[in-house]
Design a protein around this motif. Structure first.
Motif, mmCIF file in Angstrom:
data_model
loop_
_atom_site.group_PDB
_atom_site.id
_atom_site.type_symbol
_atom_site.label_atom_id
_atom_site.label_comp_id
_atom_site.label_asym_id
_atom_site.label_seq_id
_atom_site.Cartn_x
_atom_site.Cartn_y
_atom_site.Cartn_z
ATOM 1 N N HIS A 1 0.848 -1.180 0.000
ATOM 2 C CA HIS A 1 0.000 0.000 0.000
ATOM 3 C C HIS A 1 0.890 1.239 0.000
ATOM 4 N N PRO A 2 0.515 2.300 -0.698
ATOM 5 C CA PRO A 2 1.350 3.510 -0.743
ATOM 6 C C PRO A 2 1.682 4.081 0.632
ATOM 7 N N LEU A 3 0.828 3.822 1.625
ATOM 8 C CA LEU A 3 1.066 4.352 2.965
ATOM 9 C C LEU A 3 1.522 3.279 3.948
ATOM 10 N N ALA A 4 1.926 2.133 3.446
ATOM 11 C CA ALA A 4 2.433 1.074 4.323
ATOM 12 C C ALA A 4 3.679 1.566 5.054
ATOM 13 N N GLY A 5 3.759 1.244 6.336
ATOM 14 C CA GLY A 5 4.911 1.637 7.132
ATOM 15 C C GLY A 5 4.867 3.063 7.640
ATOM 16 N N LYS A 6 3.790 3.797 7.338
ATOM 17 C CA LYS A 6 3.690 5.194 7.729
ATOM 18 C C LYS A 6 2.901 5.360 9.030
ATOM 19 N N THR A 7 3.354 6.277 9.870
ATOM 20 C CA THR A 7 2.583 6.724 11.031
ATOM 21 C C THR A 7 1.815 7.964 10.591
ATOM 22 N N LEU A 8 0.499 7.932 10.744
ATOM 23 C CA LEU A 8 -0.367 8.944 10.148
ATOM 24 C C LEU A 8 -1.064 9.788 11.204
ATOM 25 N N ASN A 9 -1.044 11.094 11.003
ATOM 26 C CA ASN A 9 -1.725 12.029 11.898
ATOM 27 C C ASN A 9 -2.858 12.722 11.147
ATOM 28 N N PHE A 10 -4.060 12.626 11.710
ATOM 29 C CA PHE A 10 -5.240 13.255 11.119
ATOM 30 C C PHE A 10 -5.668 14.439 11.977
ATOM 31 N N LYS A 11 -5.807 15.614 11.343
ATOM 32 C CA LYS A 11 -6.304 16.805 12.023
ATOM 33 C C LYS A 11 -7.455 17.374 11.202
ATOM 34 N N GLY A 12 -8.586 17.616 11.861
ATOM 35 C CA GLY A 12 -9.706 18.164 11.114
ATOM 36 C C GLY A 12 -10.923 18.395 11.981
ATOM 37 N N HIS A 13 -12.078 18.459 11.349
ATOM 38 C CA HIS A 13 -13.320 18.681 12.087
ATOM 39 C C HIS A 13 -14.482 17.994 11.379
ATOM 40 N N ILE A 14 -15.552 17.814 12.121
ATOM 41 C CA ILE A 14 -16.754 17.161 11.609
ATOM 42 C C ILE A 14 -17.657 18.202 10.962
ATOM 43 N N ILE A 15 -17.937 18.031 9.693
ATOM 44 C CA ILE A 15 -18.848 18.933 8.992
ATOM 45 C C ILE A 15 -20.293 18.523 9.266
ATOM 46 N N GLU A 16 -20.537 17.226 9.245
ATOM 47 C CA GLU A 16 -21.889 16.704 9.467
ATOM 48 C C GLU A 16 -21.785 15.291 10.019
ATOM 49 N N SER A 17 -22.643 14.956 10.974
ATOM 50 C CA SER A 17 -22.699 13.604 11.520
ATOM 51 C C SER A 17 -24.123 13.346 11.996
ATOM 52 N N ARG A 18 -24.767 12.372 11.388
ATOM 53 C CA ARG A 18 -26.168 12.062 11.704
ATOM 54 C C ARG A 18 -26.454 10.613 11.339
ATOM 55 N N ASP A 19 -27.592 10.116 11.804
ATOM 56 C CA ASP A 19 -28.003 8.776 11.409
ATOM 57 C C ASP A 19 -28.284 8.758 9.912
ATOM 58 N N ALA A 20 -27.813 7.719 9.241
ATOM 59 C CA ALA A 20 -28.047 7.589 7.805
ATOM 60 C C ALA A 20 -29.509 7.246 7.541
ATOM 61 N N THR A 21 -30.030 7.761 6.445
ATOM 62 C CA THR A 21 -31.397 7.444 6.062
ATOM 63 C C THR A 21 -31.451 6.064 5.403
ATOM 64 N N ASN A 22 -32.630 5.479 5.361
ATOM 65 C CA ASN A 22 -32.789 4.184 4.698
ATOM 66 C C ASN A 22 -32.393 4.257 3.232
ATOM 67 N N GLU A 23 -32.696 5.387 2.594
ATOM 68 C CA GLU A 23 -32.337 5.569 1.189
ATOM 69 C C GLU A 23 -30.824 5.578 1.013
ATOM 70 N N GLU A 24 -30.111 6.263 1.913
ATOM 71 C CA GLU A 24 -28.651 6.305 1.846
ATOM 72 C C GLU A 24 -28.045 4.930 2.088
ATOM 73 N N LEU A 25 -28.612 4.195 3.041
ATOM 74 C CA LEU A 25 -28.112 2.853 3.326
ATOM 75 C C LEU A 25 -28.294 1.940 2.116
ATOM 76 N N GLU A 26 -29.453 2.026 1.486
ATOM 77 C CA GLU A 26 -29.725 1.188 0.319
ATOM 78 C C GLU A 26 -28.811 1.564 -0.845
ATOM 79 N N GLN A 27 -28.636 2.861 -1.063
ATOM 80 C CA GLN A 27 -27.768 3.330 -2.148
ATOM 81 C C GLN A 27 -26.335 2.881 -1.921
ATOM 82 N N PHE A 28 -25.861 3.010 -0.685
ATOM 83 C CA PHE A 28 -24.492 2.633 -0.369
ATOM 84 C C PHE A 28 -24.283 1.141 -0.543
ATOM 85 N N ALA A 29 -25.256 0.352 -0.088
ATOM 86 C CA ALA A 29 -25.155 -1.100 -0.220
ATOM 87 C C ALA A 29 -25.098 -1.504 -1.685
#
Length: 214
Positions: free
Chosen positions: A132-160
């Motif tokens: 993998h291109p990032l194999a062997g790497k120690t990774l640091n993630f910095k950021g923020h949550i734009i949106e977080s909510r329960d997924a709708t049934n339509e989104e779950l079906e589309q994703f599946a």
């Protein structure tokens, strides 16, 4: 224990390689081009998802993943010298797609997709790195949550449905190759070039080059 609902999570972040102690920016998303996914589908790194799934809209995060939590150790045995004749199309070496530093979509005999990185081309061999291109790497993630909510049934079906073919995410979490497709883990097997695919961890396998015909 009740199963946690699948969440629709949208994040903006900077991903740094901090393996040597000095942060190097290797990937960035933004409010305009965020990384969105549904939790519980195995789309992202497990520890990435665990770190952000419990956060609310507007919350910030700053966490680091070891290679064991991310893409594993770099393994020299996953660098293979492949017969150049495997990359011959219509009697000629496929120079248009196989060149030094090319990222080549591959697929093993089980249908799992990943990426190979061309390191060198010799008189009769092509050296391919299947790490993998990032194999062997120690990774640091910095950021923020734009949106977080329960997924709708339509989104779950589309994703599946999308997961039944190709993963839908385009970038994010150091989890994709240069073609934007999601990375996945898969087992040992013979692999061949496939037009479009995933990158990920895999065991060493003998490879052949395949071109899809219309």
């Amino acid at each position: 224990m009740d199963k946690q609902p699948n969440k629709y999570i949208n994040v903006a972040y900077q991903l740094y390689d901090v393996t040597d102690g000095e942060p190097t920016l290797i990937e960035q998303t933004s409010e305009d081009k965020p990384f969105a996914f549904l939790s519980g589908f195995g789309i992202t790194l497990e520890d990435f998802e665990s770190a952000v799934a419990g956060l609310a809209q507007g919350e910030e995060f700053d966490f680091t993943l070891t290679p064991g939590q991310a893409y594993g150790d770099y393994e020299a045995e996953r660098v293979l010298d492949l017969d150049k004749e495997m990359f011959v199309v219509d009697g000629k070496f496929d120079e248009a797609n196989i060149y030094v530093d090319a990222i080549v979509p591959l697929q093993n005999e089980d249908g799992n997709r990943f990426m190979g990185h061309v390191l060198a081309i010799g008189d009769d061999k092509v050296r391919m790195d299947l790490n993998h291109p990032l194999a062997g790497k120690t990774l640091n993630f910095k950021g923020h949550i734009i949106e977080s909510r329960d997924a709708t049934n339509e989104e779950l079906e589309q994703f599946a449905n999308m997961l039944g073919g190709e993963h839908p995410c385009k970038g994010g979490c150091g989890n994709c190759g240069d073609d934007g497709e999601c990375c996945g883990n898969h087992g040992e097997g013979h692999c061949h070039n496939h037009d479009g695919g995933h990158c990920g961890h895999h065991e060493e396998g003998h490879c052949c080059h395949h071109h899809d015909k219309e």
